[in-house]
Structures are given as C-alpha cells and as structure tokens.
Design an enzyme around this catalytic site. Structure first.
Site, PDB file in Angstrom:
ATOM      1  N   HIS A  21       0.835  -1.199   0.000  1.00 23.28           N
ATOM      2  CA  HIS A  21       0.000   0.000   0.000  1.00 23.28           C
ATOM      3  C   HIS A  21       0.875   1.257   0.000  1.00 23.28           C
ATOM      4  O   HIS A  21       0.580   2.236  -0.677  1.00 23.28           O
ATOM      5  CB  HIS A  21      -0.897   0.022   1.247  1.00 23.28           C
ATOM      6  CG  HIS A  21      -1.966  -1.031   1.219  1.00 23.28           C
ATOM      7  ND1 HIS A  21      -3.300  -0.725   1.160  1.00 23.28           N
ATOM      8  CD2 HIS A  21      -1.894  -2.379   1.216  1.00 23.28           C
ATOM      9  CE1 HIS A  21      -4.006  -1.847   1.132  1.00 23.28           C
ATOM     10  NE2 HIS A  21      -3.175  -2.860   1.177  1.00 23.28           N
ATOM     11  N   ASP A 124      -5.581   5.903   2.293  1.00 23.02           N
ATOM     12  CA  ASP A 124      -5.895   4.543   1.872  1.00 23.02           C
ATOM     13  C   ASP A 124      -7.371   4.240   2.150  1.00 23.02           C
ATOM     14  O   ASP A 124      -7.936   4.688   3.152  1.00 23.02           O
ATOM     15  CB  ASP A 124      -5.010   3.583   2.666  1.00 23.02           C
ATOM     16  CG  ASP A 124      -4.875   2.246   1.992  1.00 23.02           C
ATOM     17  OD1 ASP A 124      -3.795   1.982   1.449  1.00 23.02           O
ATOM     18  OD2 ASP A 124      -5.849   1.467   2.004  1.00 23.02           O
TER      19      ASP A 124
END
Ligand code: UPG
Length: 495
Positions: A21, A124
C-alpha cells in the site's frame, strides 16, 4: 514550503503501513509532485527511512515533497518501538496491534489537516475515518484503492447484491451478477470480511461507503488493462475514479536506483548477473508478496515442485510460520528451507534463492523471465503485466482470488495452481495444502513450449507494450493524471 502560486494544489498523503500500500501511494505522491502539486506525506519514523532515499532524489530534481513525521502510538497498544509496518510484524497479534495503532492516529491526523488545510487528502481506502475528518474540515478526500478496477467492481457488486448469501455450500460456484464478463467464484474464495464472519466485516461496509462519498478513487491501473471494468465502475456503479498507473512504471527511473524495501541476501547486481546467462523466457520467478507466510510443509511442496520441474527459477523465500508442532526459533523463521535444497539448486545452476527483499521489478523486466508464480497481490500483477510475463496464480488472502479471476478468466494470461480456499495469512495451513504435483502442473503449463503457452506469452507481451504506451504523453494514464489535477483544482476553486 510556500506554494508557488495560488493555482498550485497542496495534496497531503497518508499511506497505509504495509509495503503493497505504502510504495504505490508514495509513487502516486511523486506523480502529483511531477504534475506541479505541492506534496506532504504523513509518515512514521521507521517508514520514513524506507522512502527517504527516493524522496531526496525527487527533491533534488525540483519536486516539492516534504515528509511530515508523526510517531505511532506503539506503547499504547503494546507494540515494540520501531514496529511500524505490517511487514515487520512477525505474528497476527502484532498485526492487529499495528492496525489498532493506526486507528489511534486519528487526532494527530485531524490536527495536521487542520493546521495545513491542504486542498486534498489522499488516504488509503482502509482508513475510511479520514473521510469524516476531511468532511469536518472542508477538505476533499481522495481514496487510494490499492487494487484494480476489476476488484473495485467485484467487491462493490458483492457488497450491494450479496449473491453469496443465497448459496448453501462454500464450494458451489456462483456468477457475480451484472459484470461485463461472466465471473465465477465460490464462497470459499471470498475474504472473511465479505462473508461477514469477523469483526472487520463492519469495516468493509464503511470503506466501500467512504470510497463512494469521497471526491473519487485513485487507481493504480491503466485503462487498456481492464477497460470494461473502468467503464463499468464509472458508468454503472457511479464511482468516480482516475487510472493513473502503473505507478511503479511512471517512477521507474528513481525506483531502479534506490532500495525500495527491506534487507536482502542477494544484491541487484548478483540477481541480474545470474539472469544474464539464462536463455530468454526460461526462468520462473516466484514471490508471494510482502506478507504471505507458508508452513514448512507447504514450503517443502514448493521446493519439490521447483526441483522436479527442471526449469530455472528465482525464488524469494518468505518467512515460514510456526505451526503448533514446530520447534522453530523466531530467527529460524526467516531461514527455513528443506535441507540442502538451496545448495543443490545453486550447484546445478537451476535456482537462485533470495531471502528478504528481492528487486522484483528489475527481475521481472529481465528477458530471461518466462513466468511469474504469484500470490496475485495487485502490485505484483501489475508489475508482471508491465514486464509482459504470463502468470502461475496462487491467491491466498485479501482480494487476491479476484485478481486471479481477472488474470485467468478475463485476460487469459495465467494458469492457476488451484487454491480454492481463502485463508488469512500467518495463521495455519490452508485446509488444502497444494502438493508438489498441483504446483508442477501449473508451472509446466506456463513454462512449457506448447502452442497455448506460446500464445499466452504473446498476449502478455502485447499487454506489456500497452502498459508502457499508456503513460506516454497524450495516452490514457497520462491524460487521467492531467484530468485528476484539473478536477482537484476545480474543486478547490468552487469553494
Ligand atoms: O521481495 C520483494 C517482495 C515484494 N516486493 C514488492 O512489494 C510489492 C508487493 O505488493 P503486492 O504484490 O500487491 O502484495 P502484498 O504485499 O501482499 O500486498 C497487499 O496489498 C495489495 C494492494 O492493496 C493487495 O493487492 C494484496 O492482496 C495485499 O496482500 C510489489 O510492489 C513488489 O514488487 C519486492 O519488491 N520485493
């Protein structure tokens, strides 16, 4: 750092603390900076060390990027100092603590956003709470979805229509309704979070909701890879999204020059030298991403399959996990392989074992690589696509089974090892261990010289060329970066 002009956008980024990520989000931050935005990345001290080298290069080249370093409340959740990334957490319990510590960052993030008041926060999808903070402060939030459009469409459709709820058996196949292709799944392949079987199921609903309520979703993908799904996402599901990838390709010049990850047992130079003497398309690359752990038993089956295949290979060996019967010391988790396997493979010149962090992008791009045995993490899929290699697919957890369907059912670029059961990592063996023979059959199908495998490799090559073209001036990803920056600017000016 002052803004150069009133028209300049200030974007803050808050990357999630896992390599799959964090690395693509930092790459996205660079893309914003290259497009003229002022960028601030909110990051913890240990994670800052991971990206510092590459950011220094950006700054030297004139991009406006600064790091805003905040501490993770480690002691509050019982984490040892310095354990700030899922990749450095040896157990599931430790991962839960990191997850909790990230949640506890909310007041700090709110304070930073309130002090800086940027034009947007990119966070995110796993942190839906950032949308609430952004809304309260009147700041646009962009969600970074770490996977592709196919996953976005599939997970949104499953969340809306819950087709799996009408199925009686975990192994019965069902078709996900309304998608551009007939995509078949079984309930056993769905993440627990989707099946509603764990405490994170509530989070799944929240993050889907927050993606839709954000200004839009940033996708590390390119249009030509999944055009029907990019269109479906926007036109049918009504989710605003920009495809601005492959981000590692856009930032390739810098990424090739710096170490992007952890320590490694084999240098970039030694990997490439080993590959240089191999024939084109003759080497299988095996890597299960940054988080997967196998047991000793499963690792042995993989080793046996590789040896029996006779194909050359590079295998990035991850930590094995301890089952209740193991007497493995913590430090041995990193090192374990069947006895003498590594020496034997080295002697024969058949295999190179890498412990720790491999220079994956460089390896994949080498002409000797003929296939990629992968857990189907999105970054790995994308990197394999860019390199133009076909896949042997072995999904384990997260959305990896969805990515496998894209590769095998839609793109026709891969052969599955045949794992049918989703299993959270680092817990226990999957109920159906994949035998050496299961693995061997799939490897042979991809690495062999049949017409089918030659055609598959040709399709992969073609898609790799489209990926490279997509980031060139005037093409799909290039244009979407421009559109994105313009959309943020318009949003800013409309206030
Ligand atoms: O030795 C290694 C191991 C990994 N990588 C890199 O690490 C990244 C790994 O990302 P990915 O392939 O997506 O796997 P995970 O680390 O498992 O990623 C998590 O995050 C992804 C993005 O949301 C999801 O698609 C996955 O399912 C989830 O497991 C890639 O860029 C790799 O190139 C290396 O460079 N060297």
């Amino acid at each position: 750092m002052a803004r150069e002009n009133e028209n300049q956008i200030h974007a803050m980024f808050f990357p999630y603390m896992a390599p799959g990520h964090m690395m693509p989000m930092v790459d996205m931050a660079r893309i914003f900076a290259a497009a003229g935005a002022k960028v601030t990345i909110i990051i913890t001290p240990m994670n800052a060390l991971r990206i510092k080298n590459s950011i220094d290069r950006d700054v030297k080249s004139g991009r406006q990027i600064t790091l805003e370093i905040i501490s993770l409340p480690s002691s509050e959740v019982g984490l040892p100092q310095g354990c700030e990334n899922f990749v450095s957490a040896p157990t599931r319990e430790m991962c839960m603590k990191i997850f909790h510590a990230i949640e506890l960052l909310q007041p700090k993030i709110k304070k930073l956003l309130s002090d800086y008041h940027p034009d947007c926060i990119v966070s995110d999808s796993l942190c839906p709470w950032t949308l609430d903070i952004a809304n309260e402060l009147g700041i646009a939030r962009l969600a970074f979805n770490g996977s592709g459009f196919f996953n976005l469409c599939l997970s949104e459709t499953l969340s809306r229509y819950e087709p799996h709820k009408n199925i009686t058996s975990d192994t019965e196949t069902f078709v996900v309704p309304g998608l551009p292709d007939e995509v078949k799944l079984t309930r056993s392949q769905l993440p627990d979070i989707v099946k509603g079987r764990n405490k994170f199921s509530e989070l799944f609903g929240k993050l889907k909701e927050s993606e839709k309520k954000s200004l839009g979703v940033l996708m590390n993908s390119f249009y030509e890879l999944e055009p029907a799904y990019a269109d479906h996402c926007r036109n049918v599901l009504g989710i605003e999204a920009w495809h601005i990838g492959p981000v590692s390709l856009i930032n390739r010049d810098i990424n090739d020059k710096v170490e992007r990850g952890e320590n490694t047992s084999v240098s970039k130079h030694d990997c490439l030298s080993w590959l240089n003497v191999k024939k084109p398309r003759s080497v299988l690359y095996i890597c299960f991403g940054s988080l997967t752990r196998f047991s000793k038993k499963q690792t042995t089956e993989i080793a046996n399959a590789l040896e029996a295949s006779g194909h050359s290979f590079i295998w990035v060996v991850g930590k094995v996990f301890k089952t209740s019967n193991d007497e493995l010391k913590d430090e041995e988790q990193e090192l374990w392989l069947p006895q003498e396997f590594e020496e034997k493979m080295k002697e024969k010149g058949q295999g190179l074992v890498i412990r720790g962090w491999a220079p994956q992008v460089l390896i994949l791009e080498h002409e000797a690589i003929g296939g990629f045995l992968t857990h189907c993490g999105w970054n790995s899929i994308l990197e394999g696509v860019v390199a133009g290699v076909p896949f042997v697919t072995w999904p384990i957890f997260a959305e990896q089974f969805y990515n496998e369907k894209l590769v095998t059912q839609v793109l026709n670029l891969g052969v599955s090892v045949g794992n049918e059961v989703w299993k959270a990592w680092a817990t226990e063996d999957s109920p159906n261990i994949k035998t050496a023979n299961d693995i061997l059959v799939a490897i042979d199908a991809v690495m062999g010289n049949t017409q089918e495998s030659i055609d598959r490799s040709k399709r992969a090559k073609k898609l790799g060329e489209l990926a490279k073209r997509s980031i060139e001036e005037g093409n799909s990803s290039y244009n979407d970066v421009k559109r994105l920056i313009e959309d943020i600017r318009m949003h800013k000016n409309s206030k």
